[in-house]
Scaffold this motif. Sequence first.
Motif, PDB file in Angstrom:
ATOM      1  N   TYR A   1       0.854  -1.185   0.000  1.00  0.00           N
ATOM      2  CA  TYR A   1       0.000   0.000   0.000  1.00  0.00           C
ATOM      3  C   TYR A   1       0.888   1.233   0.000  1.00  0.00           C
ATOM      4  N   ALA A   2       0.380   2.326  -0.566  1.00  0.00           N
ATOM      5  CA  ALA A   2       1.190   3.525  -0.785  1.00  0.00           C
ATOM      6  C   ALA A   2       0.664   4.685   0.047  1.00  0.00           C
ATOM      7  N   ARG A   3       1.604   5.494   0.558  1.00  0.00           N
ATOM      8  CA  ARG A   3       1.232   6.681   1.340  1.00  0.00           C
ATOM      9  C   ARG A   3       2.029   7.876   0.837  1.00  0.00           C
ATOM     10  N   PRO A   4       1.362   8.965   0.425  1.00  0.00           N
ATOM     11  CA  PRO A   4       2.104  10.166   0.021  1.00  0.00           C
ATOM     12  C   PRO A   4       2.761  10.817   1.230  1.00  0.00           C
ATOM     13  N   LEU A   5       3.987  11.291   1.053  1.00  0.00           N
ATOM     14  CA  LEU A   5       4.742  11.848   2.182  1.00  0.00           C
ATOM     15  C   LEU A   5       4.703  13.368   2.253  1.00  0.00           C
ATOM     16  N   LEU A   6       4.755  14.039   1.120  1.00  0.00           N
ATOM     17  CA  LEU A   6       4.793  15.505   1.143  1.00  0.00           C
ATOM     18  C   LEU A   6       3.419  16.064   1.493  1.00  0.00           C
ATOM     19  N   LYS A   7       3.364  16.864   2.561  1.00  0.00           N
ATOM     20  CA  LYS A   7       2.122  17.477   3.016  1.00  0.00           C
ATOM     21  C   LYS A   7       2.150  18.974   2.710  1.00  0.00           C
ATOM     22  N   ARG A   8       1.005  19.513   2.289  1.00  0.00           N
ATOM     23  CA  ARG A   8       0.957  20.949   2.008  1.00  0.00           C
ATOM     24  C   ARG A   8       1.017  21.733   3.314  1.00  0.00           C
ATOM     25  N   ILE A   9       1.944  22.678   3.382  1.00  0.00           N
ATOM     26  CA  ILE A   9       2.136  23.497   4.582  1.00  0.00           C
ATOM     27  C   ILE A   9       1.527  24.886   4.376  1.00  0.00           C
ATOM     28  N   PHE A  10       1.816  25.508   3.244  1.00  0.00           N
ATOM     29  CA  PHE A  10       1.253  26.814   2.891  1.00  0.00           C
ATOM     30  C   PHE A  10       0.539  26.691   1.541  1.00  0.00           C
ATOM     31  N   LYS A  11      -0.594  27.359   1.416  1.00  0.00           N
ATOM     32  CA  LYS A  11      -1.330  27.432   0.158  1.00  0.00           C
ATOM     33  C   LYS A  11      -1.515  28.896  -0.196  1.00  0.00           C
ATOM     34  N   LYS A  12      -0.862  29.309  -1.281  1.00  0.00           N
ATOM     35  CA  LYS A  12      -0.891  30.712  -1.705  1.00  0.00           C
ATOM     36  C   LYS A  12      -0.560  31.660  -0.544  1.00  0.00           C
ATOM     37  N   GLY A  13       0.427  31.260   0.230  1.00  0.00           N
ATOM     38  CA  GLY A  13       0.910  32.110   1.317  1.00  0.00           C
ATOM     39  C   GLY A  13       0.208  31.929   2.644  1.00  0.00           C
ATOM     40  N   GLU A  14      -0.885  31.167   2.676  1.00  0.00           N
ATOM     41  CA  GLU A  14      -1.637  30.975   3.910  1.00  0.00           C
ATOM     42  C   GLU A  14      -1.275  29.626   4.535  1.00  0.00           C
ATOM     43  N   LEU A  15      -1.043  29.626   5.832  1.00  0.00           N
ATOM     44  CA  LEU A  15      -0.714  28.394   6.540  1.00  0.00           C
ATOM     45  C   LEU A  15      -1.939  27.486   6.578  1.00  0.00           C
ATOM     46  N   VAL A  16      -1.792  26.242   6.110  1.00  0.00           N
ATOM     47  CA  VAL A  16      -2.915  25.299   6.084  1.00  0.00           C
ATOM     48  C   VAL A  16      -2.573  24.005   6.819  1.00  0.00           C
ATOM     49  N   TYR A  17      -1.496  24.027   7.586  1.00  0.00           N
ATOM     50  CA  TYR A  17      -1.003  22.811   8.260  1.00  0.00           C
ATOM     51  C   TYR A  17      -0.761  23.117   9.723  1.00  0.00           C
ATOM     52  N   GLU A  18      -1.159  22.207  10.583  1.00  0.00           N
ATOM     53  CA  GLU A  18      -0.883  22.355  12.006  1.00  0.00           C
ATOM     54  C   GLU A  18       0.178  21.340  12.401  1.00  0.00           C
ATOM     55  N   ASN A  19       1.364  21.826  12.757  1.00  0.00           N
ATOM     56  CA  ASN A  19       2.434  20.918  13.142  1.00  0.00           C
ATOM     57  C   ASN A  19       2.047  20.201  14.432  1.00  0.00           C
ATOM     58  N   PRO A  20       2.153  18.875  14.481  1.00  0.00           N
ATOM     59  CA  PRO A  20       1.729  18.146  15.679  1.00  0.00           C
ATOM     60  C   PRO A  20       2.554  18.530  16.908  1.00  0.00           C
TER      61      PRO A  20
END
Length: 482
Positions: free
Chosen positions: A408-427
């Motif tokens: 099974y496959a899992r993507p590793l790269l997670k989006r952190i910023f989208k068009k300059g806006e933070l969209v990721y919460e670091n655990p």
Amino acid sequence: MNNTMLTDFYEFTMMNGFFENGCAHKTAYFDMFFRRVPDKGGFAVMAGVEQVIQYIRDLEFTGDDIEFLRSKGIFCDEFLDYLKNFKFECDVWAIPEGTPIFPYEPVVVVRGPAVQAQFLETMILLTINHQSLIATKANRIVRAADGRSVMEFGSRRAQGYTGAVEGARAAYIAGVVGTACAAADEKYGVPALGTMAHSWVQMFDSEYEAFKAYAKAYPHSTTLLIDTYNVLRSGLPNAIRVFDEVLKPMGARPAGVRIDSGDITYLSKKCRRMLDEAGYPDCKIVASNSLDEYIIRDMLIQGAKIDTFGVGERLITASSEPVFGGVYKLAAVEDEDGNIIPKIKISENVAKITTPGFKQVYRLYSRETSQAMADIVTLHNEVIDDAEPYEMFDPEHIWKRKTVSDFYARPLLKRIFKKGELVYENPPLDVLREYCKMEIEGLWEEVKRFENPHAYYVDLSEKLWRMKNDMLSEYEKMKAKA
């Protein structure tokens, strides 16, 4: 502190040049990746994403910054006005902290106006290179301790203030139980640990009086440093006497004794026997003094009776190989119609040839064992169908291919910023620490060897492999015509 100006000066000369040549707002794609695991290890540990996020969120050019650049006399007014009103607009992807990472796969991807994407180079490299280096070294040491606790003791030998604090953070993600650095606890919640130095013992008229005073002050966490004079003749006997005379009447038990010099393996065996005979089998033995993964491994092979290791300079500076060689390379640009145009850097040194294009990284896991089998670098819009056998292509040796199935496959790269806006919460840090432990447990044991580890597969999808191969072939044709 505003770290905006903590950058290589050539970032400014290129950014200004982009303005003067009309390509400042052209969309560019950059990859950060590294070419070799430190200490010839089988994998590295990703760390530093939280600090990259903070840096980007704080980006701001002050009036003083603008005047400093203006004083150089080489920058155009349009560029300086742009910096004055700077607003971050890029997309950023990153592999989460605590993830095992491997050479040649992108661990950070930036897409945005060339003038901005280029500017991020220095601080992304500085931050990810440093913390990934320390996390990688710390995890090697933690694994060598084989289930025993490791404490990070390196603040006084770190490479500067941030080296101490951010290094302690990275080491905690990688598995150490705490740090000697109080600032790392205050800022990040890395548990601060520590008891006494030799100066405490020397401050009193006798070793016994020093131990007695400490035990009275900290009866429920008494750990005594027993090597100021002589471990077996005075240090441990005085410690046991204090345990009997001070702690027992209070209903308390000693936390431990620490040995910081001498033949620690031999001394720990003697101390364990003496403590057990005195009725303190629960008293831990802590070892420190210029330790690393190899010394710890050898001590345990030789039967050392140590419960906890305090590791300082060789962890916090990664002294055996103190450079994590991450690089930041242009991978693609967009034309006026929004088409992605791949870019490649070519070198006589095969290892320095880059992989072009806008990419994603997948990790393939065995359905039978849940162990990581390989990483696949793909084009960004590819989806790996794990219901079918999958063929992967070696990035350097074009004749080498491998087909995997039952995965099974899992993507590793997670989006952190989208068009300059933070969209990721670091655990939270504790979550990252547990995640790191689980991910490393999911690697083959052969990959985790200290010497001659198995070379983990980092291959390309067929589409990406063909793109790279076609670009190299085109270059060879151009060179032949020249």
